[in-house]
Structures are given as C-alpha cells and as structure tokens.
Write a protein that holds these residues in place. Structure first.
Motif, PDB file in Angstrom:
ATOM      1  N   MET A  43       0.827  -1.208   0.000  1.00 43.60           N
ATOM      2  CA  MET A  43       0.000   0.000   0.000  1.00 43.60           C
ATOM      3  C   MET A  43       0.861   1.258   0.000  1.00 43.60           C
ATOM      4  SD  MET A  43      -3.284   0.488   2.320  1.00 43.60           S
ATOM      5  CE  MET A  43      -3.251   2.221   2.589  1.00 43.60           C
ATOM      6  N   GLN A  47       0.654   4.163  -2.699  1.00 46.33           N
ATOM      7  CA  GLN A  47       0.387   5.557  -2.303  1.00 46.33           C
ATOM      8  C   GLN A  47       1.460   6.509  -2.830  1.00 46.33           C
ATOM      9  OE1 GLN A  47       0.325   5.104   1.943  1.00 46.33           O
ATOM     10  NE2 GLN A  47      -1.908   4.914   2.043  1.00 46.33           N
ATOM     11  N   VAL A  90      -4.635   0.884   8.674  1.00 45.23           N
ATOM     12  CA  VAL A  90      -4.882   0.534   7.266  1.00 45.23           C
ATOM     13  C   VAL A  90      -5.512  -0.860   7.150  1.00 45.23           C
ATOM     14  CG1 VAL A  90      -3.086   2.018   6.268  1.00 45.23           C
ATOM     15  CG2 VAL A  90      -2.473  -0.285   7.034  1.00 45.23           C
ATOM     16  N   LYS A  92      -8.422  -2.099   6.909  1.00 45.56           N
ATOM     17  CA  LYS A  92      -9.434  -2.353   5.867  1.00 45.56           C
ATOM     18  C   LYS A  92      -8.839  -2.217   4.473  1.00 45.56           C
ATOM     19  CE  LYS A  92     -13.948  -1.565   7.833  1.00 45.56           C
ATOM     20  NZ  LYS A  92     -13.756  -0.665   9.002  1.00 45.56           N
ATOM     21  N   GLU A  93      -8.115  -1.112   4.256  1.00 48.24           N
ATOM     22  CA  GLU A  93      -7.600  -0.807   2.904  1.00 48.24           C
ATOM     23  C   GLU A  93      -6.665  -1.877   2.367  1.00 48.24           C
ATOM     24  OE1 GLU A  93      -7.811   1.129   5.471  1.00 48.24           O
ATOM     25  OE2 GLU A  93      -7.994   3.255   4.956  1.00 48.24           O
ATOM     26  N   THR A  96      -8.088  -5.052   0.049  1.00 47.70           N
ATOM     27  CA  THR A  96      -8.785  -4.934  -1.234  1.00 47.70           C
ATOM     28  C   THR A  96      -8.086  -5.775  -2.314  1.00 47.70           C
ATOM     29  OG1 THR A  96      -7.432  -3.057  -1.855  1.00 47.70           O
ATOM     30  CG2 THR A  96      -9.527  -2.556  -0.759  1.00 47.70           C
TER      31      THR A  96
END
Ligand code: DC
Length: 225
Positions: A43, A47, A90, A92-93, A96
């Motif tokens: 992530m 980002q 983070v 949840k993110e 994905t």
C-alpha cells in the motif's frame, strides 16, 4: 504452562488467519498476520506511485524502507491486532483486491523480506505466539514447536475470497479473484527469496472439504498429542 511457537503457512485464502486467530484466542497467545505487513508495504508503494499495473520502481521502494513503520495495535472490539502504517490504521484498505494484485510483487524483494522477517523474529522471541504467512516455519521460525501447512483447491479458495469481498461491498467478479489467486500462487511459490514451500516437519491440512469447526478441532487434537 510452557509457551510455544506455532507457525502456520500455506497458500492464499486457505483460512490461515481464521485458524491462527482461533488458536491464539484459545491459548491466550499473540496472533501475528505477516501477510498484513507485506500488504501494508504494498500500500505504501501504491500511495507513493512506486507501483501500478505497468510499472514498478523497486529501487525507490527499497530506498524508502527506513521510513515505513509497521505496528500492530490490539483492537479489543475486534479481538485481534490491526495493522498501522506510519501511524494510520490501514486494516481495511490492505484487504482490497487492488492491494492483492500488487502484494506478491512487493513480497518478492529481498530487502523488503529482510526488514519484515527481522521484525517478525523480534515479535516472537518470547514465544506464546501464533504467526501465519508463507515462510514462517521455514525462515522466520525454523525451530517452531508446531508447524501447520494449509492447502485447498484454487477454486475453493477463490470462492472464499470472492464471498468475503462481496460481503464487504467490493465490486469484483469471481473471474478476477480466481485470476489473482492463481497469480499469487505462482509468484509466491516461484520467487527466489523464501518461496512458499511446506517445511519438512509441518503437518499438512487440506481444508477444501472440511468446516472451520472440524479443522479447529483437528488442530487442537494435534496440539494435545
Ligand atoms: O496472507 P496474505 O494473502 O494476506 O498475504 C499477502 C501476500 O504477502 C501473499 O501473496 C504473499 C506475501 N507474503 C509473503 O510473501 N510472506 C509472508 N510471510 C506473508 C505473506
């Protein structure tokens, strides 16, 4: 009672984390989801624009490693520790499909693995831990007291992951989830550094056709024996 180390490895979506969480709760142990750490690094790379579907600037990610701080904080409402990336939750993110599509490429990088494995070894130094991942019984804790290796057919695993994502409200198709499962299996088992392999002394569980409850009871029996 003497505290032990339990290492759970296996393919993606084989229910490693469900089993590991239940075992940790039952034994009063700490549970560590190492996949969450690789996901958080992926992530970070997303980002910062280091990775997208046509491009991966590995060197910039490697240079940034000292600035990536990964911390697990226990959430009493959820009953497990959540992943924080540089102070931000983070949890949840990182689950994905987009993160799943990049994480195996990030997890191939030896410098990334070195950093995370060092942190994982430190977390387990006092035992009383259940850790799940791909290289726990082979690299992180080769002397773990109990090693479990979990498998299930690719179709069963994709269906489980698809159901989870749909329940969470993600708009995904079964085909793309299935493709991601196959791609990650390939990269995770073929990478040069710490590929996913069953440790010689691990107990193998194929849970394609057994319920979570049956599996938990079988593992408890194994622990007692
Ligand atoms: O367990 P998971 O699906 O959340 O893991 C995400 C990815 O991270 C997986 O495709 C491979 C990588 N991983 C790894 O290389 N080593 C680990 N110990 C844990 C995960």
């Amino acid at each position: 009672m003497k505290k032990i180390t339990i290492a759970i490895d296996g393919f993606s979506s084989t229910g490693k984390s469900t089993l590991a969480k239940e075992l940790a709760k039952h034994l009063g142990y700490v549970y560590v989801d190492t996949g969450a750490m690789y996901r958080a690094v992926a992530m970070f790379a997303m980002q910062n624009g280091y990775i997208n579907k046509d491009f991966f600037d590995k060197q910039s990610l490697i240079n940034s490693l000292p600035f990536i701080k990964l911390v697990f904080k226990f959430n009493p409402d959820m009953g497990f520790a959540e992943m924080y990336l540089n102070g931000v939750n983070v949890e949840k993110e990182i689950r994905t499909l987009e993160v799943s599509n990049f994480v195996s490429k990030v997890a191939e990088i030896p410098e990334v693995r070195l950093k995370l494995v060092e942190q994982q070894k430190e977390m387990g130094k006092n035992k009383g831990i259940v850790m799940d991942g791909r290289d726990i019984g082979t690299v992180v804790f080769p002397d773990a007291d109990i090693k479990i290796f979990m498998t299930a057919t690719a179709n069963t695993r994709a269906q489980r992951r698809y159901d989870e994502l749909i329940i969470k409200g993600d708009k995904v198709s079964f085909e793309e989830v299935f493709k991601n499962v196959l791609e990650r299996d390939y990269i995770d088992t073929h990478r040069e550094d710490s590929p996913l392999v069953k440790a010689a002394d691990a107990l193998e569980f194929d849970n394609s056709n057994i319920s979570k409850q049956e599996q938990f009871e079988k593992v408890l029996q194994f622990l007692k024996s």
